[in-house]
Design a protein around this motif. Sequence first.
Motif, PDB file in Angstrom:
ATOM      1  N   SER A  23       0.900  -1.332  -0.057  1.00 43.56           N
ATOM      2  CA  SER A  23       0.015  -0.012   0.005  1.00 43.56           C
ATOM      3  C   SER A  23       0.925   0.903   0.015  1.00 43.56           C
ATOM      4  O   SER A  23       0.411   2.272  -0.485  1.00 43.56           O
ATOM      5  N   THR A  24       1.969   1.260   0.578  1.00 48.72           N
ATOM      6  CA  THR A  24       2.972   2.255   0.661  1.00 48.72           C
ATOM      7  C   THR A  24       4.431   2.060   0.333  1.00 48.72           C
ATOM      8  O   THR A  24       4.618   0.584   0.720  1.00 48.72           O
ATOM      9  N   TRP A  25       5.280   2.765  -0.015  1.00 47.57           N
ATOM     10  CA  TRP A  25       6.651   2.409  -0.012  1.00 47.57           C
ATOM     11  C   TRP A  25       7.268   1.981   1.281  1.00 47.57           C
ATOM     12  O   TRP A  25       8.194   1.234   1.501  1.00 47.57           O
ATOM     13  N   GLU A  26       6.793   2.771   2.384  1.00 48.92           N
ATOM     14  CA  GLU A  26       7.247   2.455   3.841  1.00 48.92           C
ATOM     15  C   GLU A  26       7.022   0.965   4.146  1.00 48.92           C
ATOM     16  O   GLU A  26       7.535   0.228   4.786  1.00 48.92           O
ATOM     17  N   GLY A  27       5.787   0.775   3.533  1.00 47.26           N
ATOM     18  CA  GLY A  27       5.319  -0.852   4.085  1.00 47.26           C
ATOM     19  C   GLY A  27       6.107  -1.787   3.116  1.00 47.26           C
ATOM     20  O   GLY A  27       6.503  -2.700   3.619  1.00 47.26           O
ATOM     21  N   ALA A  28       6.438  -1.419   1.971  1.00 46.90           N
ATOM     22  CA  ALA A  28       7.297  -2.337   1.239  1.00 46.90           C
ATOM     23  C   ALA A  28       8.874  -2.415   1.915  1.00 46.90           C
ATOM     24  O   ALA A  28       9.021  -3.376   1.964  1.00 46.90           O
ATOM     25  N   ARG A  29       9.195  -1.161   2.341  1.00 46.53           N
ATOM     26  CA  ARG A  29      10.540  -1.409   3.140  1.00 46.53           C
ATOM     27  C   ARG A  29      10.406  -2.246   4.236  1.00 46.53           C
ATOM     28  O   ARG A  29      11.440  -2.973   4.468  1.00 46.53           O
ATOM     29  N   ARG A  30       9.572  -1.910   5.194  1.00 43.21           N
ATOM     30  CA  ARG A  30       9.358  -2.647   6.350  1.00 43.21           C
ATOM     31  C   ARG A  30       9.218  -4.212   5.895  1.00 43.21           C
ATOM     32  O   ARG A  30       9.599  -5.028   6.612  1.00 43.21           O
ATOM     33  N   TYR A  31       8.215  -4.632   4.863  1.00 41.05           N
ATOM     34  CA  TYR A  31       8.251  -5.998   4.583  1.00 41.05           C
ATOM     35  C   TYR A  31       9.708  -6.717   4.160  1.00 41.05           C
ATOM     36  O   TYR A  31      10.173  -7.699   4.432  1.00 41.05           O
ATOM     37  N   HIS A  32      10.598  -5.783   3.381  1.00 41.79           N
ATOM     38  CA  HIS A  32      11.739  -6.455   2.857  1.00 41.79           C
ATOM     39  C   HIS A  32      12.846  -6.591   3.586  1.00 41.79           C
ATOM     40  O   HIS A  32      13.704  -7.599   3.731  1.00 41.79           O
ATOM     41  N   GLU A  33      12.776  -5.605   4.717  1.00 43.15           N
ATOM     42  CA  GLU A  33      13.562  -5.789   6.000  1.00 43.15           C
ATOM     43  C   GLU A  33      13.224  -6.966   7.006  1.00 43.15           C
ATOM     44  O   GLU A  33      14.030  -7.493   7.514  1.00 43.15           O
ATOM     45  N   ARG A  34      12.241  -7.404   6.941  1.00 45.38           N
ATOM     46  CA  ARG A  34      11.743  -8.534   7.791  1.00 45.38           C
ATOM     47  C   ARG A  34      12.383 -10.099   7.238  1.00 45.38           C
ATOM     48  O   ARG A  34      12.530 -10.871   8.068  1.00 45.38           O
TER      49      ARG A  34
END
Length: 113
Positions: A23-34
């Motif tokens: 939904s957001t680029w911040e959400g994409a970043r958080r997902y990939h950091e996991r």
Amino acid sequence: MSPWTGRMKTALLGRHVHPAEFSTWEGARRYHERYWRDRETLEHLRATIPERGIEEPLLLGVRERDKFVFVYEGHHRAVIALELGVPFFPFRWFWDPDVRDVQEVAFPWRMVG
């Protein structure tokens, strides 16, 4: 003919160019950091983009009916471009839903304002 490649301002990510799977680029970043593989990819890009730039163009999808532009491939590169403040990123594009035909003509800039 070969696929057309252009350059777009990274500032357009989020306002006019959206992540396809998040939904957001911040959400994409958080997902990939996991996830460790994604984290490794992000770390590699953090190290190489300042030295060499973004080497592989992002692939953007464009929907004419609702003027929606999204990153189809290249979420990791987009996340790091935003993080590092990279001014521009290279891209190719296609008309959605026709994923198989990367365009050989210039991007329709009217789609991003």
